[in-house]
Write a protein that holds these residues in place. Structure first.
Motif, PDB file in Angstrom:
ATOM      1  N   ALA A 271     -12.663  25.363 -49.763  1.00 33.35           N
ATOM      2  CA  ALA A 271     -11.920  26.181 -50.726  1.00 33.35           C
ATOM      3  C   ALA A 271     -11.105  25.342 -51.703  1.00 33.35           C
ATOM      4  CB  ALA A 271     -11.000  27.152 -49.986  1.00 33.35           C
ATOM      5  N   HIS A 272     -10.894  24.070 -51.366  1.00 30.31           N
ATOM      6  CA  HIS A 272     -10.050  23.214 -52.199  1.00 30.31           C
ATOM      7  C   HIS A 272     -10.745  21.912 -52.568  1.00 30.31           C
ATOM      8  CE1 HIS A 272      -7.117  25.839 -50.062  1.00 30.31           C
ATOM      9  NE2 HIS A 272      -6.686  25.952 -51.312  1.00 30.31           N
ATOM     10  N   SER A 273     -12.062  21.966 -52.710  1.00 29.97           N
ATOM     11  CA  SER A 273     -12.823  20.758 -53.031  1.00 29.97           C
ATOM     12  C   SER A 273     -13.961  21.107 -53.977  1.00 29.97           C
ATOM     13  CB  SER A 273     -13.403  20.145 -51.750  1.00 29.97           C
ATOM     14  OG  SER A 273     -12.377  19.834 -50.838  1.00 29.97           O
TER      15      SER A 273
ATOM     16  N   LYS B  18     -15.799  13.845 -61.691  1.00 30.66           N
ATOM     17  CA  LYS B  18     -14.499  13.820 -61.023  1.00 30.66           C
ATOM     18  C   LYS B  18     -14.605  14.750 -59.830  1.00 30.66           C
ATOM     19  CE  LYS B  18     -10.745  16.032 -62.542  1.00 30.66           C
ATOM     20  NZ  LYS B  18      -9.610  16.679 -61.918  1.00 30.66           N
ATOM     21  N   GLY B  19     -14.428  14.196 -58.653  1.00 31.06           N
ATOM     22  CA  GLY B  19     -14.408  15.002 -57.448  1.00 31.06           C
ATOM     23  C   GLY B  19     -13.003  15.097 -56.916  1.00 31.06           C
ATOM     24  N   ASP B  20     -12.545  16.301 -56.658  1.00 35.67           N
ATOM     25  CA  ASP B  20     -11.223  16.529 -56.071  1.00 35.67           C
ATOM     26  C   ASP B  20     -11.406  17.137 -54.693  1.00 35.67           C
ATOM     27  OD1 ASP B  20      -9.310  15.803 -58.225  1.00 35.67           O
ATOM     28  OD2 ASP B  20     -10.439  17.311 -59.321  1.00 35.67           O
ATOM     29  N   PHE B  21     -10.749  16.534 -53.692  1.00 37.78           N
ATOM     30  CA  PHE B  21     -10.969  16.955 -52.310  1.00 37.78           C
ATOM     31  C   PHE B  21      -9.656  17.015 -51.537  1.00 37.78           C
ATOM     32  CE2 PHE B  21     -14.732  14.640 -53.721  1.00 37.78           C
ATOM     33  CZ  PHE B  21     -15.759  15.516 -53.410  1.00 37.78           C
ATOM     34  N   GLU B  22      -9.472  18.097 -50.778  1.00 36.22           N
ATOM     35  CA  GLU B  22      -8.424  18.171 -49.773  1.00 36.22           C
ATOM     36  C   GLU B  22      -9.115  18.076 -48.417  1.00 36.22           C
ATOM     37  OE1 GLU B  22      -5.812  21.532 -50.074  1.00 36.22           O
ATOM     38  OE2 GLU B  22      -5.283  21.065 -52.156  1.00 36.22           O
ATOM     39  N   LEU B  23      -8.617  17.184 -47.557  1.00 36.25           N
ATOM     40  CA  LEU B  23      -9.262  16.941 -46.273  1.00 36.25           C
ATOM     41  C   LEU B  23      -8.275  17.065 -45.132  1.00 36.25           C
ATOM     42  CD1 LEU B  23     -10.206  14.420 -48.452  1.00 36.25           C
ATOM     43  CD2 LEU B  23     -11.980  14.353 -46.748  1.00 36.25           C
ATOM     44  N   THR B  24      -8.795  17.451 -43.954  1.00 38.07           N
ATOM     45  CA  THR B  24      -8.006  17.459 -42.729  1.00 38.07           C
ATOM     46  C   THR B  24      -8.797  16.783 -41.627  1.00 38.07           C
ATOM     47  OG1 THR B  24      -8.848  19.664 -42.166  1.00 38.07           O
ATOM     48  CG2 THR B  24      -6.708  19.568 -43.266  1.00 38.07           C
ATOM     49  N   ALA B  25      -8.091  16.326 -40.605  1.00 37.73           N
ATOM     50  CA  ALA B  25      -8.739  15.657 -39.491  1.00 37.73           C
ATOM     51  C   ALA B  25      -9.531  16.664 -38.676  1.00 37.73           C
ATOM     52  CB  ALA B  25      -7.706  14.965 -38.606  1.00 37.73           C
ATOM     53  N   GLU B  26     -10.680  16.221 -38.190  1.00 38.84           N
ATOM     54  CA  GLU B  26     -11.519  17.076 -37.333  1.00 38.84           C
ATOM     55  C   GLU B  26     -10.913  17.221 -35.978  1.00 38.84           C
ATOM     56  OE1 GLU B  26     -15.560  15.638 -36.979  1.00 38.84           O
ATOM     57  OE2 GLU B  26     -16.224  17.328 -38.130  1.00 38.84           O
TER      58      GLU B  26
ATOM     59  N   ASP C  20     -19.706  24.085 -57.296  1.00 35.32           N
ATOM     60  CA  ASP C  20     -18.737  24.862 -56.523  1.00 35.32           C
ATOM     61  C   ASP C  20     -18.754  24.516 -55.041  1.00 35.32           C
ATOM     62  OD1 ASP C  20     -17.745  26.242 -58.721  1.00 35.32           O
ATOM     63  OD2 ASP C  20     -19.170  27.897 -58.506  1.00 35.32           O
ATOM     64  N   LYS C  21     -19.898  24.040 -54.548  1.00 32.87           N
ATOM     65  CA  LYS C  21     -20.007  23.681 -53.138  1.00 32.87           C
ATOM     66  C   LYS C  21     -20.170  22.177 -53.021  1.00 32.87           C
ATOM     67  CE  LYS C  21     -22.043  28.098 -51.855  1.00 32.87           C
ATOM     68  NZ  LYS C  21     -23.272  28.760 -51.405  1.00 32.87           N
TER      69      LYS C  21
ATOM     70  N   THR D  59      -2.760  17.466 -44.485  1.00 30.33           N
ATOM     71  CA  THR D  59      -3.821  17.564 -45.488  1.00 30.33           C
ATOM     72  C   THR D  59      -3.734  16.341 -46.391  1.00 30.33           C
ATOM     73  OG1 THR D  59      -3.713  19.967 -45.423  1.00 30.33           O
ATOM     74  CG2 THR D  59      -4.771  18.986 -47.346  1.00 30.33           C
ATOM     75  N   TYR D  60      -4.895  15.702 -46.589  1.00 33.49           N
ATOM     76  CA  TYR D  60      -4.989  14.483 -47.392  1.00 33.49           C
ATOM     77  C   TYR D  60      -5.702  14.807 -48.694  1.00 33.49           C
ATOM     78  CZ  TYR D  60      -4.125  12.420 -42.814  1.00 33.49           C
ATOM     79  OH  TYR D  60      -3.591  12.104 -41.580  1.00 33.49           O
ATOM     80  N   GLY D  61      -5.245  14.207 -49.788  1.00 32.66           N
ATOM     81  CA  GLY D  61      -5.881  14.415 -51.084  1.00 32.66           C
ATOM     82  C   GLY D  61      -6.559  13.151 -51.569  1.00 32.66           C
ATOM     83  N   TYR D  62      -7.833  13.273 -51.942  1.00 28.01           N
ATOM     84  CA  TYR D  62      -8.593  12.155 -52.500  1.00 28.01           C
ATOM     85  C   TYR D  62      -9.321  12.615 -53.749  1.00 28.01           C
ATOM     86  CZ  TYR D  62      -7.846   9.296 -48.369  1.00 28.01           C
ATOM     87  OH  TYR D  62      -7.270   8.558 -47.370  1.00 28.01           O
TER      88      TYR D  62
END
Length: 190
Positions: A28-30, A182-190, A49-50, A150-153
């Motif tokens: 939803a945030h990438s 330009k790729g924007d990604f919010e990530l969390t640990a598995e 979008d995906k 949440t990490y932003g890259y």
């Protein structure tokens, strides 16, 4: 001696496993965005979008981390349905035949605080080529909704569409060969 070596192997494996953090992007945030000049006078922009990014992060030394990202070519969105359908066709991405574009890192080098040179192999439209991108660490925060860090890259770069045989029928005077991404990604640990 064999027993000592076995114990050392287990300890080393445990330490190396502990030092790894697997980060997965939040759909939803990438997204991956792109811009290409049309007729030499105007940027046409869009996004996939995906898109997903995974980082196998080495917590002790981030440059030893590995990254991979992918995008669903059927999710291309330029906000013009006819253009999106044309981009999915054999003239460009051939989305039915090549449903994803995929990147796998081969090296990561720190250039300055929070900035890295990211090298790897990009497969798009059935063609794999080495590319060099920029990776930016945008920071981290605890998400108040789920209490997870949440990490932003961000991934930045310029590609040549001709390297991947995309839009070969269209000269650079019509659609520039250089495509900015330009790729924007919010990530969390598995």
């Amino acid at each position: 001696m064999k027993k000592i070596l076995s114990i050392l192997t287990v300890l080393l494996f445990s330490v190396s496993t502990f030092a790894q953090l697997v980060l997965k992007s939040d759909p939803a945030h990438s997204r991956i965005q792109f811009a290409v000049m049309h007729l030499g006078i105007n940027d046409i922009t869009g996004n996939f979008d995906k898109a997903a990014l995974t980082i196998n992060a080495d917590e002790k030394n981030f440059v030893n981390s590995t990254l991979s990202f992918s995008a669903d070519t059927n999710s291309i969105n330029t906000h013009v349905e006819a253009r999106d359908n044309h981009l999915k066709s054999a003239d460009f991405f051939e989305a039915e035949k090549f449903p994803t574009l995929d990147f796998t890192s081969t090296s990561l080098t720190k250039t300055k605080k929070n900035y890295y040179t990211l090298k790897g192999n990009l497969t798009m439209h059935g063609v794999t080529k080495p590319v060099t991108l920029t990776l930016v660490y945008r920071g981290s925060t605890v998400n108040a909704m789920n209490k997870k860090t949440t990490y932003g890259y961000q991934v930045l770069g310029t590609l040549k569409r001709s390297d991947f045989n995309i839009g070969a029928k269209f000269p650079a005077t019509m659609i520039n060969d250089l495509v900015r991404i330009k790729g924007d990604f919010e990530l969390t640990a598995e």
